[in-house]
Design a protein around this motif. Sequence first.
Motif, PDB file in Angstrom:
ATOM      1  N   THR A 120      -6.099   0.153  -1.896  1.00 26.82           N
ATOM      2  CA  THR A 120      -5.136  -0.764  -2.522  1.00 26.82           C
ATOM      3  C   THR A 120      -5.763  -2.130  -2.756  1.00 26.82           C
ATOM      4  OG1 THR A 120      -3.271   0.378  -1.483  1.00 26.82           O
ATOM      5  CG2 THR A 120      -2.876  -1.852  -2.288  1.00 26.82           C
TER       6      THR A 120
ATOM      7  N   PRO B 259      -1.938  -6.215   2.554  1.00 26.26           N
ATOM      8  CA  PRO B 259      -1.382  -4.978   1.985  1.00 26.26           C
ATOM      9  C   PRO B 259      -0.145  -4.477   2.710  1.00 26.26           C
ATOM     10  CG  PRO B 259      -3.431  -4.525   3.152  1.00 26.26           C
ATOM     11  CD  PRO B 259      -3.286  -6.016   3.098  1.00 26.26           C
TER      12      PRO B 259
ATOM     13  N   TRP C 273       0.808  -1.214   0.000  1.00 26.56           N
ATOM     14  CA  TRP C 273       0.000   0.000   0.000  1.00 26.56           C
ATOM     15  C   TRP C 273       0.843   1.266   0.000  1.00 26.56           C
ATOM     16  CZ3 TRP C 273       0.180   3.530   3.988  1.00 26.56           C
ATOM     17  CH2 TRP C 273       0.702   3.089   5.218  1.00 26.56           C
TER      18      TRP C 273
ATOM     19  N   LYS D  67      -5.015   1.425   2.608  1.00 24.84           N
ATOM     20  CA  LYS D  67      -5.024  -0.036   2.526  1.00 24.84           C
ATOM     21  C   LYS D  67      -6.286  -0.540   1.831  1.00 24.84           C
ATOM     22  CE  LYS D  67      -2.212  -0.846   6.677  1.00 24.84           C
ATOM     23  NZ  LYS D  67      -2.157  -1.498   8.011  1.00 24.84           N
TER      24      LYS D  67
END
Length: 260
Positions: free
Chosen positions: A123, A137, A98, A120
Amino acid sequence: MSDKILEIQGVSKFFGSVIALQNVSMFVRPGEVTCLLGDNGAGKSTLIKTLAGVHKPSEGKYFFEGKETLFESPREALNAGIATVYQDLAMIPLMSIWRNFFLGSEPLKAGPIFDIENAKRITREEMAKMGIDIRDPDQPVGTLSGGERQSVAIARAVYFGAKVLILDEPTAALGVKQAGVVLRYIVEARNRGIGVIFITHNPHHAYPVGDHFVILKRGQILGDYAKEEVPIDHLIQMMAGGADLEQLQHELAEATGRGS
């Protein structure tokens, strides 16, 4: 057929007495993959750096979204929507997925404070859209496979609004399975309406995903074909330098019903 989003006409690039590109013309349409093919030393790197705003053309015209343009820097090209993913991917291996996804464009909340949970979440969501379910992540991006790292770079470019995505030899250092994974991401980016420029020296990687093929040799355009105009064996011949161009063009005209 879609309008051209990016086009160059008669572009040349000189470094002193060295002619890196000479009278190069090509275009990219949204929702299509334009494959730029050429062996080492063909001028591919100079061309993509010219498209990405690293180099200014010595001659010729550059059009983006129908307007003549001259980017002053890669940042200016990126802000316009031209994202370039180079072979080194511009990632930091020891940083998390991330952090690499948002590197240089971190989301903030009041404070300003880095909005970690939102980063996060985004992502995860964006990677899932590209068909990748990331395990964690927080894991270092360096622990991912080559194909997965390419997917992070592509998903990042798509998320930040790329209209044209330039991929510099994304399959060059990958095995067969991982190359196949990256080709799937290229198709996914195309299906989302992005104009993709796929630079490669491997016609076997280009042909399954390409809509349009531009062959570069010694800084000049050797051929420019839609997929229905050129079978893969002719691409391979031209890449290998074993084909007579005029004869090949005559054969292609006959094969596509354009011959007299």
